[in-house]
Motif scaffolding. Structure first.
Motif, PDB file in Angstrom:
ATOM      1  N   ASP A  12       0.814  -1.226   0.000  1.00 12.40           N
ATOM      2  CA  ASP A  12       0.000   0.000   0.000  1.00 12.40           C
ATOM      3  C   ASP A  12       0.845   1.274   0.000  1.00 12.40           C
ATOM      4  N   ASN A  13       2.158   1.122  -0.137  1.00 19.33           N
ATOM      5  CA  ASN A  13       3.119   2.239  -0.204  1.00 19.33           C
ATOM      6  C   ASN A  13       3.146   3.101   1.057  1.00 19.33           C
ATOM      7  N   SER A  58       5.087  -9.542   1.970  1.00 21.01           N
ATOM      8  CA  SER A  58       4.109 -10.489   1.463  1.00 21.01           C
ATOM      9  C   SER A  58       3.071  -9.714   0.648  1.00 21.01           C
ATOM     10  N   ARG A  59       2.251 -10.419  -0.096  1.00 18.89           N
ATOM     11  CA  ARG A  59       1.268  -9.733  -0.951  1.00 18.89           C
ATOM     12  C   ARG A  59       0.354  -8.797  -0.198  1.00 18.89           C
ATOM     13  N   VAL A  60      -0.050  -9.183   1.005  1.00 21.10           N
ATOM     14  CA  VAL A  60      -0.957  -8.329   1.778  1.00 21.10           C
ATOM     15  C   VAL A  60      -0.200  -7.364   2.678  1.00 21.10           C
ATOM     16  N   GLY A  61       1.119  -7.473   2.727  1.00 19.33           N
ATOM     17  CA  GLY A  61       1.932  -6.543   3.493  1.00 19.33           C
ATOM     18  C   GLY A  61       2.036  -6.849   4.968  1.00 19.33           C
ATOM     19  N   SER A  62       1.619  -8.034   5.379  1.00 22.38           N
ATOM     20  CA  SER A  62       1.645  -8.366   6.805  1.00 22.38           C
ATOM     21  C   SER A  62       2.943  -9.030   7.247  1.00 22.38           C
ATOM     22  N   GLN A  63       3.793  -9.413   6.298  1.00 26.76           N
ATOM     23  CA  GLN A  63       5.059 -10.050   6.639  1.00 26.76           C
ATOM     24  C   GLN A  63       6.190  -9.498   5.795  1.00 26.76           C
ATOM     25  N   GLY A  71      17.073 -16.991   7.753  1.00 29.29           N
ATOM     26  CA  GLY A  71      16.011 -16.211   8.378  1.00 29.29           C
ATOM     27  C   GLY A  71      14.664 -16.760   7.971  1.00 29.29           C
ATOM     28  N   SER A  72      13.633 -16.194   8.528  1.00 35.86           N
ATOM     29  CA  SER A  72      12.288 -16.624   8.197  1.00 35.86           C
ATOM     30  C   SER A  72      11.391 -15.401   8.137  1.00 35.86           C
ATOM     31  N   ALA A  73      10.198 -15.596   7.588  1.00 35.55           N
ATOM     32  CA  ALA A  73       9.254 -14.486   7.477  1.00 35.55           C
ATOM     33  C   ALA A  73       8.929 -13.947   8.855  1.00 35.55           C
ATOM     34  N   ARG A  74       8.763 -12.647   8.953  1.00 35.00           N
ATOM     35  CA  ARG A  74       8.423 -12.010  10.214  1.00 35.00           C
ATOM     36  C   ARG A  74       7.118 -11.249  10.056  1.00 35.00           C
ATOM     37  N   GLY A  75       6.167 -11.569  10.921  1.00 34.46           N
ATOM     38  CA  GLY A  75       4.895 -10.874  10.891  1.00 34.46           C
ATOM     39  C   GLY A  75       5.003  -9.484  11.480  1.00 34.46           C
ATOM     40  N   LEU A  76       4.439  -8.520  10.826  1.00 34.09           N
ATOM     41  CA  LEU A  76       4.534  -7.139  11.282  1.00 34.09           C
ATOM     42  C   LEU A  76       3.545  -6.809  12.388  1.00 34.09           C
TER      43      LEU A  76
END
Length: 84
Positions: A12-13, A58-63, A71-76
């Protein structure tokens, strides 16, 4: 020296994430009218030699997803992943 290794905008910039030669990915808001965000997200490496050479949202911007490193994905939205 210090340098920025990679940068990426959220879908979403509204956020900018950037990696450096440290364990942290910096997350900053880019909208002047929003609540200012500037946080250091610790990716807690298992190795002393660590760098995130590429990061993506991620596509929805949550990670934030690291690429080409340990490393691994990190949830925001997970408060345990934010420093402070």
């Amino acid at each position: 020296g210090w340098s920025i290794v990679d940068t990426v905008f959220s879908p979403d910039n509204s956020l900018l994430a950037y990696s450096t030669w440290s364990n942290y990915v910096q997350l900053a808001s880019v909208n002047a009218n929003s609540n200012e965000v500037h946080e250091a997200l610790d990716f807690k490496p298992r190795s002393q030699r660590f760098c995130l050479f590429a990061i993506r949202f991620s596509r929805v911007g949550s990670q934030l997803i690291p690429d080409g490193c340990f490393g691994s994905a990190r949830g925001l939205t997970d408060p345990s992943l934010r420093s402070g």
